[in-house]
Design a protein around this motif. Structure first.
Motif, mmCIF file in Angstrom:
data_model
loop_
_atom_site.group_PDB
_atom_site.id
_atom_site.type_symbol
_atom_site.label_atom_id
_atom_site.label_comp_id
_atom_site.label_asym_id
_atom_site.label_seq_id
_atom_site.Cartn_x
_atom_site.Cartn_y
_atom_site.Cartn_z
ATOM 1 N N PHE A 29 12.780 -26.337 -3.869
ATOM 2 C CA PHE A 29 13.335 -26.680 -4.894
ATOM 3 C C PHE A 29 12.946 -25.704 -6.249
ATOM 4 C CE2 PHE A 29 15.105 -29.557 -8.142
ATOM 5 C CZ PHE A 29 14.797 -29.306 -9.433
ATOM 6 N N ALA A 30 12.094 -25.128 -6.292
ATOM 7 C CA ALA A 30 11.806 -24.232 -7.189
ATOM 8 C C ALA A 30 12.495 -22.837 -7.184
ATOM 9 C CB ALA A 30 10.278 -23.812 -7.153
ATOM 10 N N ARG A 33 18.160 -23.779 -9.208
ATOM 11 C CA ARG A 33 18.310 -23.908 -10.539
ATOM 12 C C ARG A 33 17.837 -25.235 -11.049
ATOM 13 N NH1 ARG A 33 24.621 -22.824 -9.991
ATOM 14 N NH2 ARG A 33 23.906 -23.668 -7.790
ATOM 15 N N THR A 34 17.214 -25.172 -12.258
ATOM 16 C CA THR A 34 16.602 -26.457 -12.849
ATOM 17 C C THR A 34 17.611 -27.072 -13.787
ATOM 18 O OG1 THR A 34 15.722 -25.077 -14.672
ATOM 19 C CG2 THR A 34 14.402 -25.400 -12.969
ATOM 20 N N ARG A 35 18.788 -26.443 -14.345
ATOM 21 C CA ARG A 35 19.636 -27.080 -15.114
ATOM 22 C C ARG A 35 21.013 -26.672 -14.808
ATOM 23 N NH1 ARG A 35 19.717 -29.952 -19.935
ATOM 24 N NH2 ARG A 35 21.243 -29.534 -21.385
ATOM 25 N N ASP A 59 18.954 -32.834 -16.914
ATOM 26 C CA ASP A 59 19.381 -31.542 -16.280
ATOM 27 C C ASP A 59 20.742 -31.098 -15.933
ATOM 28 O OD1 ASP A 59 19.804 -33.534 -14.395
ATOM 29 O OD2 ASP A 59 18.593 -32.801 -12.705
ATOM 30 N N GLU A 397 21.382 -32.542 -7.192
ATOM 31 C CA GLU A 397 20.101 -32.040 -6.880
ATOM 32 C C GLU A 397 20.283 -31.018 -5.763
ATOM 33 O OE1 GLU A 397 17.069 -32.358 -7.786
ATOM 34 O OE2 GLU A 397 17.448 -33.907 -9.246
ATOM 35 N N LYS A 400 21.451 -27.972 -7.477
ATOM 36 C CA LYS A 400 20.217 -27.271 -8.144
ATOM 37 C C LYS A 400 19.652 -26.336 -7.192
ATOM 38 C CE LYS A 400 17.644 -29.749 -10.534
ATOM 39 N NZ LYS A 400 17.266 -31.112 -11.080
ATOM 40 N N SER A 455 14.112 -35.954 -2.482
ATOM 41 C CA SER A 455 14.594 -35.394 -4.000
ATOM 42 C C SER A 455 15.980 -35.897 -3.747
ATOM 43 C CB SER A 455 14.682 -33.906 -3.921
ATOM 44 O OG SER A 455 13.578 -33.347 -3.926
#
Length: 456
Positions: A29-30, A33-35, A59, A397, A400, A455
């Motif tokens: 996930f890291a 993207r977070t947004r 997000d 998700e 992202k 997730s």
């Protein structure tokens, strides 16, 4: 299987949640993207339901909205303002039917939700993918069989993510049954059923009053409002399984379609068409209205059967023109038992009493999917009993994380292509047709996705 074994078997299901649609590990996930900056094409009744889910998320920034109906665009803009979010760029106020292309040119756009009439989905999705804007498309990927190949080839050529927003795949009981299928509770699957059995007469006709989009009149087309403006014309002109994904989506999940299995053949039958004419002329007392004299091609009950490579059969029913309570009519049947949603019941040989149904609730509680356990509170109040939260959540998700879409382009085109193939079967005297292999052999090596992961 002893009851004690049944009660403990759910614990091992967590390991199923790590598979991706290709068999490859999902990116961390890291690393993604977070947004996201998202736009929406189509802000009518359905679009506003999905917009509400986007506005609930921290997000997501909704940066663009497009609709050629000023009333609906205005309502959507008001929703954004009420949510305390930044004002998005608006497109389509002038009535320009190609205004969505200007939206797709907006800089920094990560993805777009398409929630327009069915016939617009294909060109809009293709234009978005060509613009490298990820697509979350409402159900019905195309109208003609060629539409579906065009969507697929565009996605393959551009590599732009595409997800069909089929929310019933995220229904709580459906996901619990998926867990039971994966755990072998039904044995080897043999036969499945589903469909779209929903009295839509008050959706297909209204008075044309924007404040009353459902019922209250017998108008369609330009004189009507909302779905009656465009959806009813499909009942006038077409005869087939017009809305397959609600039924086939979960059945495809259960049978691992495109992930070790595929559809091989299809045929369809249609009953006579009486319901819509009867509704206008008798039920609404408008026997002299032109719409009471229309010849509606869509059979009141359309029954479609599919055969699968691994030997399962799937039966779908489309029933939207007659009085009946809502039901998707799910049935999952295997060598060890079956589940049916109509009576909320299950029978598992060796656990249930012989020849008797059990209430499904205890099984749903035990096999409740990890996603529902984790996000039930967040989904509370979302459209369609929480399903709309989950389908938007999955799209966001996956995008992202730069991961495969859980309902990807192969699923989208195969589920949706049932419509033109069923139309062809009926038109050719209920002929059985070969089902196209949209994966061109990849179904043999692709791995199951429908455990979803923690997730999304």
């Amino acid at each position: 299987m002893k009851r004690r074994s049944f009660l403990s078997s759910g614990a091992a299901l967590g390991t199923l949640a790590t598979l991706s649609s290709t068999g490859l590990s999902r990116p961390a996930f890291a690393a993604g993207r977070t947004r996201l900056r998202l736009g929406m094409i189509g802000t009518g009744m359905r679009g506003q339901v999905l917009l509400r889910e986007l506005l609930r998320r921290e997000d997501v920034e909704v940066v663009a909205l497009c609709d050629i109906e000023p009333i609906m665009l205005g309502r959507a803009m008001a929703m954004v303002e009420k949510a305390g979010k930044a004002k998005p760029q608006a497109y389509g106020e002038s009535g320009d039917k190609l205004a969505y292309r200007k939206l797709l040119e907006q800089k920094g756009l990560d993805g777009v939700i398409i929630a327009t009439p069915w016939e617009l989905h294909t060109p809009m999705a293709i234009d978005a993918m060509n613009a490298k804007v990820a697509v979350g498309c409402e159900v019905v990927a195309g109208i003609t069989l060629q539409d579906h190949w065009d969507v697929l080839r565009t996605q393959q050529r551009t590599g732009t993510p595409y997800m069909l927003l089929e929310n019933v795949c995220y229904r709580r009981d459906v996901m619990a049954v998926l867990q039971m299928v994966r755990a072998g509770m039904f044995g080897e699957l043999v036969h499945l059923q589903g469909g779209y059995q929903h009295d839509l007469r008050a959706v297909k006709f209204n008075s044309g009053d924007p404040s009353k989009p459902y019922g209250g009149g017998v108008e369609i087309g330009d004189k009507a409002w909302s779905e009656a403006r465009w959806r009813t014309e499909h009942s006038v002109q077409r005869n087939g399984e017009l809305y397959p994904s609600h039924g086939i989506g979960p059945c495809a999940m259960f049978t691992n379609i495109h992930r070790g299995n595929r559809f091989t053949h299809i045929n369809a039958f249609a009953s006579k068409a009486r319901g819509l004419q009867d509704y206008v002329g008798k039920k609404m007392g408008a026997k002299d209205h032109p719409n009471a004299k229309l010849k509606y091609k869509l059979g009141d009950v359309v029954t479609t059967t599919l055969a699968c490579e691994n030997g399962e059969t799937i039966l779908l029913q489309h029933d939207t023109s007659l009085p009946r309570p809502y039901s998707l009519g799910f049935r999952v049947q295997g060598t060890d038992g079956l589940w049916m949603d109509l009576n909320h019941s299950v029978h598992i040989e060796g656990i249930s009493k012989p020849h008797q149904w059990e209430d499904f609730q205890a099984y749903q509680d035990k096999f409740d999917h990890p996603l529902w356990k984790k996000y039930a509170a967040a989904a509370e109040g979302a459209g369609h009993g929480g399903m709309d939260f989950f389908v938007i959540h999955a799209f966001v998700e996956a995008l992202k994380a730069e991961a495969p879409m859980p309902i990807d382009v192969y699923d989208a085109v195969a589920w949706s292509a049932i419509t033109p193939l069923s139309e062809q079967s009926i038109a050719e005297g209920f002929k059985t047709l070969a089902f196209p292999d949209f994966t061109e052999g990849l179904w043999k090596s692709r791995k199951p996705i429908f455990a979803f992961g923690d997730s999304y």
